[in-house]
Design an enzyme around this catalytic site. Structure first.
Site, PDB file in Angstrom:
ATOM      1  N   HIS A 101     -25.508  -4.637  93.744  1.00  0.00           N
ATOM      2  CA  HIS A 101     -24.555  -4.434  94.850  1.00  0.00           C
ATOM      3  C   HIS A 101     -24.835  -5.476  95.933  1.00  0.00           C
ATOM      4  CE1 HIS A 101     -22.255  -2.733  98.093  1.00  0.00           C
ATOM      5  NE2 HIS A 101     -21.640  -1.993  97.194  1.00  0.00           N
ATOM      6  N   GLU A 170     -16.557  -6.875  93.327  1.00  0.00           N
ATOM      7  CA  GLU A 170     -16.433  -6.449  94.722  1.00  0.00           C
ATOM      8  C   GLU A 170     -16.554  -7.659  95.642  1.00  0.00           C
ATOM      9  OE1 GLU A 170     -17.550  -2.023  95.318  1.00  0.00           O
ATOM     10  OE2 GLU A 170     -19.369  -3.191  95.486  1.00  0.00           O
TER      11      GLU A 170
HETATM   12  P1  13P Z   1     -15.658   0.328 100.590  1.00  0.00           P
HETATM   13  O1  13P Z   1     -14.769   1.078  99.615  1.00  0.00           O
HETATM   14  O2  13P Z   1     -16.130   1.175 101.725  1.00  0.00           O
HETATM   15  O3  13P Z   1     -15.035  -0.961 101.007  1.00  0.00           O
HETATM   16  O4  13P Z   1     -16.997  -0.042  99.792  1.00  0.00           O
HETATM   17  C1  13P Z   1     -16.923  -0.650  98.569  1.00  0.00           C
HETATM   18  C2  13P Z   1     -18.268  -0.677  97.985  1.00  0.00           C
HETATM   19  O5  13P Z   1     -19.135  -1.406  98.439  1.00  0.00           O
HETATM   20  C3  13P Z   1     -18.551   0.210  96.845  1.00  0.00           C
HETATM   21  O6  13P Z   1     -19.737  -0.104  96.221  1.00  0.00           O
END
Ligand code: 13P
Length: 253
Positions: A101, A170
Site C-alpha cells: 500500500h 491505486e
Molecule cells: P480512499 O477510498 O479513502 O481514497 O482510500 C483508498 C485506499 O487507499 C484503499 O486502500
C-alpha cells in the site's frame, strides 16, 4: 479479459475497535438478503490486526472474508519490537493480506522488502492484495506506465502462484482526495497492467486488477461499463456500512 469475480475490498487503515463489528454485521446482513448479490461478488475487509481474530471467527462461513493490511517483511518470529509476521496473521484467521500500500511505501517499504512480504505471506497461505500506483508528479510527467511496470516487475515473479494474487491499482493522487481517473485512462491503465502480469506469469489470463482511490457510492457507477476492472479497494467509504453498501448496490443495480 475480465475475471468472473468482482471484488469489493474495504481497507479500514487505522480505524476500528471491537464494537465496530456492527458495521460488518450490517454489510453481511445486506448481502445475505439482497437477491442480486451472488457468488460472483466477493467482500473482503481488512481491519487492523487487533480485530482480525475476533472478526475472522465471527464471520467464518459468511459472505465477508477478513484480511490484514500489512506485515513485517521477513521471518515468522524474531526480535522485532512491535512487528507482526504473516504467520502470526494467518494463525488468527486472516485469509488475505495487503502488500505494498502506498501508505507503507511512503513509510519506507522498498521493492526488496515487498517481494519478501509476498514470498512469506504466500508461504503462510495468505492471498496477496498487491498495491501499485503512481504519484501526482509521475502522472504529470507521463511516467505512469513506466512506474507501474517497475513496481510490478520488481516484486512479482512467475514462481508465485498467480491464483493467489490480486492487484489493486491505486493512484496516490486519488487516495482520499475525491479525484478519480478518467474512465478511458483507467481502462487503458488496467489493460496495460494485465498485459504485464500475463507476461510475468506466462498465462493467457491475468490475476484480477482492482481500482482503488476515492471510490464511493456516487462515482462507482462510472466504472460499471469498464468490465476489465475486477473490483475495488475502498478506504474511507468502507468505514460506514451505508457508504460501503451503496458502492456494492450502485455497482450491480
Ligand atoms: P480512499 O477510498 O479513502 O481514497 O482510500 C483508498 C485506499 O487507499 C484503499 O486502500
Amino acid at each position: 479479459m475480465a475475471n468472473n469475480m468482482k471484488y469489493f475490498i474495504g481497507n479500514w487503515k487505522m480505524f476500528g475497535v471491537p464494537k465496530s463489528i456492527t458495521i460488518l454485521n450490517k454489510i453481511n446482513k445486506f448481502v445475505k438478503n439482497d437477491r442480486k448479490f451472488n457468488k460472483k461478488y466477493k467482500i473482503i475487509i481488512t481491519p487492523p490486526d487487533t480485530l482480525i481474530e475476533s472478526y475472522s471467527k465471527y464471520f467464518s462461513n459468511q459472505a465477508i472474508s477478513i484480511g490484514a493490511q500489512n506485515c513485517y517483511y521477513k521471518n515468522n518470529f524474531g526480535p522485532n519490537t512491535g512487528s507482526i509476521s504473516s504467520l502470526m496473521i494467518k494463525s488468527v484467521g486472516a485469509q488475505y493480506i495487503i502488500v505494498g500500500h502506498s501508505d507503507n511505501r511512503l513509510e519506507g517499504d522498498t521493492d526488496i522488502m515487498l517481494k519478501s512480504k509476498v514470498e512469506n505471506s504466500l508461504h503462510n497461505k495468505l492471498k496477496i492484495i498487491f498495491c501499485i500506483g503512481e504519484n501526482k508528479e509521475d502522472k504529470k510527467k507521463n511516467k505512469t506506465f513506466k512506474v507501474l511496470k517497475k513496481q510490478i516487475e520488481n516484486v512479482l515473479e512467475k514462481k508465485f502462484n498467480y491464483k493467489d494474487i490480486i492487484i489493486a491499482y491505486e493512484p496516490i493522487w486519488s487516495i482520499g482526495t475525491g479525484k478519480i481517473p478518467e474512465a478511458e485512462d483507467l481502462l487503458k491503465t488496467t489493460i496495460f497492467i494485465k498485459k504485464i502480469l500475463k507476461n510475468i506469469f506466462k498465462k493467457s489470463n491475468s490475476p484480477p486488477v482492482l481500482y482503488g482511490g476515492s471510490v464511493d457510492g456516487d462515482n462507482v457507477s462510472q466504472f460499471k461499463s469498464l468490465n476489465e476492472i475486477d473490483g475495488f479497494l475502498v478506504g474511507g467509504a468502507s468505514k460506514s456500512e451505508k457508504k460501503f453498501i451503496d458502492i456494492i448496490k450502485n455497482y450491480y443495480r
